[in-house]
Design a protein around this motif. Structure first.
Motif, short mmCIF file in Angstrom:
data_model
loop_
_atom_site.label_atom_id
_atom_site.label_comp_id
_atom_site.label_asym_id
_atom_site.label_seq_id
_atom_site.Cartn_x
_atom_site.Cartn_y
_atom_site.Cartn_z
N MET A 1 -9.27 -7.56 -6.59
CA MET A 1 -8.09 -6.93 -6.91
C MET A 1 -8.55 -5.45 -7.25
N ARG A 2 -7.89 -4.39 -6.70
CA ARG A 2 -8.03 -3.00 -6.91
C ARG A 2 -7.55 -2.25 -8.08
N THR A 3 -8.44 -1.64 -8.96
CA THR A 3 -7.91 -0.91 -10.03
C THR A 3 -7.33 0.28 -9.58
N THR A 4 -6.53 0.77 -10.57
CA THR A 4 -5.87 2.11 -10.15
C THR A 4 -6.71 3.25 -9.95
N ASP A 5 -7.90 3.27 -10.33
CA ASP A 5 -8.69 4.40 -10.47
C ASP A 5 -9.45 4.38 -9.16
N GLN A 6 -9.65 3.35 -8.32
CA GLN A 6 -10.34 3.19 -7.21
C GLN A 6 -9.72 4.30 -5.99
N THR A 7 -10.71 4.87 -5.32
CA THR A 7 -9.95 5.56 -4.29
C THR A 7 -9.54 4.73 -2.86
N PRO A 8 -8.71 5.22 -1.83
CA PRO A 8 -8.38 4.42 -0.73
C PRO A 8 -9.44 4.03 0.16
N SER A 9 -10.36 4.96 0.00
CA SER A 9 -11.51 4.41 1.20
C SER A 9 -12.81 4.79 0.48
N SER A 10 -13.82 3.91 0.99
CA SER A 10 -15.16 4.34 0.36
C SER A 10 -15.70 5.69 0.84
N ALA A 11 -15.10 6.12 1.80
CA ALA A 11 -15.44 7.71 2.25
C ALA A 11 -15.35 8.56 1.38
N ALA A 42 -5.00 12.64 4.60
CA ALA A 42 -5.63 12.49 5.62
C ALA A 42 -6.17 10.70 5.55
N ALA A 43 -6.53 10.43 4.34
CA ALA A 43 -7.07 9.00 4.21
C ALA A 43 -5.70 8.04 4.21
N ILE A 44 -4.54 8.41 3.77
CA ILE A 44 -3.45 7.46 4.07
C ILE A 44 -3.21 7.25 5.50
N ARG A 45 -3.15 8.68 6.07
CA ARG A 45 -2.82 8.71 7.59
C ARG A 45 -3.96 7.75 8.35
N ARG A 46 -5.16 7.96 8.29
CA ARG A 46 -6.36 7.31 8.81
C ARG A 46 -6.36 5.64 8.48
N ILE A 47 -6.14 5.32 7.52
CA ILE A 47 -6.10 3.98 7.22
C ILE A 47 -4.62 3.34 7.62
N SER A 48 -3.70 3.86 7.71
CA SER A 48 -2.12 3.34 8.26
C SER A 48 -2.50 3.17 9.75
N ARG A 49 -3.04 4.33 10.46
CA ARG A 49 -3.33 3.82 11.96
C ARG A 49 -4.17 2.74 11.96
N ARG A 50 -5.31 2.82 11.32
CA ARG A 50 -6.17 1.80 11.62
C ARG A 50 -5.68 0.43 11.36
N VAL A 144 4.51 -2.64 1.06
CA VAL A 144 3.55 -3.72 0.39
C VAL A 144 2.64 -3.20 -0.42
N ALA A 145 1.91 -2.12 0.11
CA ALA A 145 0.88 -1.22 -0.76
C ALA A 145 1.56 -0.72 -2.02
N LEU A 146 2.68 -0.30 -2.05
CA LEU A 146 3.30 0.32 -3.00
C LEU A 146 3.71 -0.63 -4.15
N ASP A 147 4.26 -1.70 -3.45
CA ASP A 147 4.55 -2.96 -4.55
C ASP A 147 3.45 -3.46 -5.19
N ARG A 148 2.31 -3.21 -4.80
CA ARG A 148 1.09 -3.82 -5.30
C ARG A 148 0.70 -2.82 -6.70
N LEU A 149 1.25 -1.64 -6.47
CA LEU A 149 0.85 -0.67 -7.73
C LEU A 149 1.52 -1.20 -8.81
N PRO A 150 0.82 -0.73 -10.18
CA PRO A 150 1.56 -0.90 -11.10
C PRO A 150 3.07 0.08 -11.30
N PRO A 151 4.17 -0.22 -11.96
CA PRO A 151 5.27 0.62 -11.99
C PRO A 151 5.10 2.00 -12.25
#
Length: 175
Positions: A1-11, A42-50, A144-151
């Motif tokens: 499970m991801r914590t909220t302080d993790q970034t969306p991509s390892s890059a 950019a990360a949101i766009r890249r991850i979404s496309r991928r 789906v991703a937003l729903d997994r975030l804390p309120p």
């Protein structure tokens, strides 16, 4: 499970995504915030496309091709020169994009009845369907991703949207 302080991509190397720098901060803090905003978008766009690759039928489209299709969708009948201005691209670059999209049966290029030298652009039915399918898939992925975030994080994202819209407006009018 991801914590909220993790970034969306390892890059990504940013460490604090909690809040933008307050007004009156140093230029270097503003530059750091600007870099972080650009990196996050950019990360949101890249991850979404991928993640969505292969879920929408048809050949992959580049970002500028999609931008042109979206522009023609919002402004049916737009000319090539006006599209170039709106996309901040050279006219010959947009002409190349138009040719590519016409070949793929995603754009109709019609002669302007008022100026036989100019062309008017319209989406094909295939392009309209493809954009709709892409939006549905992307919306589902993001929901789906937003729903997994804390309120509190979901509320923070929603609260930031008006500021992002204002930022877009500023970017469009800034020379």
């Amino acid at each position: 499970m991801r914590t909220t302080d993790q970034t969306p991509s390892s890059a990504d190397t940013s460490t604090d995504t909690s809040a933008p720098a307050p007004a009156g901060t140093s230029a270097s803090a503003s530059a750091a915030s600007a870099d972080e905003v650009v990196g996050i978008v950019a990360a949101i766009r890249r991850i979404s496309r991928r993640r969505l690759r292969g879920t929408v039928p048809g050949p992959m489209l580049r970002g500028t091709q999609l931008e042109l299709l979206r522009l023609v969708e919002t402004e049916p009948g737009i000319g090539v020169a006006a599209a170039a201005r709106a996309l901040h691209l050279a006219g010959n670059s947009v002409s190349t994009l138009v040719n590519q999209l016409v070949e793929r049966d995603l754009l109709h290029r019609e002669t302007d009845p008022n100026d036989r030298r100019a062309a008017r652009l319209r989406l094909t039915e295939q392009a309209t369907t493809r954009l709709l399918d892409w939006r549905r898939a992307r919306s589902q992925l993001i929901t789906v991703a937003l729903d997994r975030l804390p309120p509190a994080d979901r509320e923070a994202v929603a609260a930031a949207l008006p500021a992002f819209r204002r930022l877009i407006t500023e970017l469009e009018v800034t020379p």
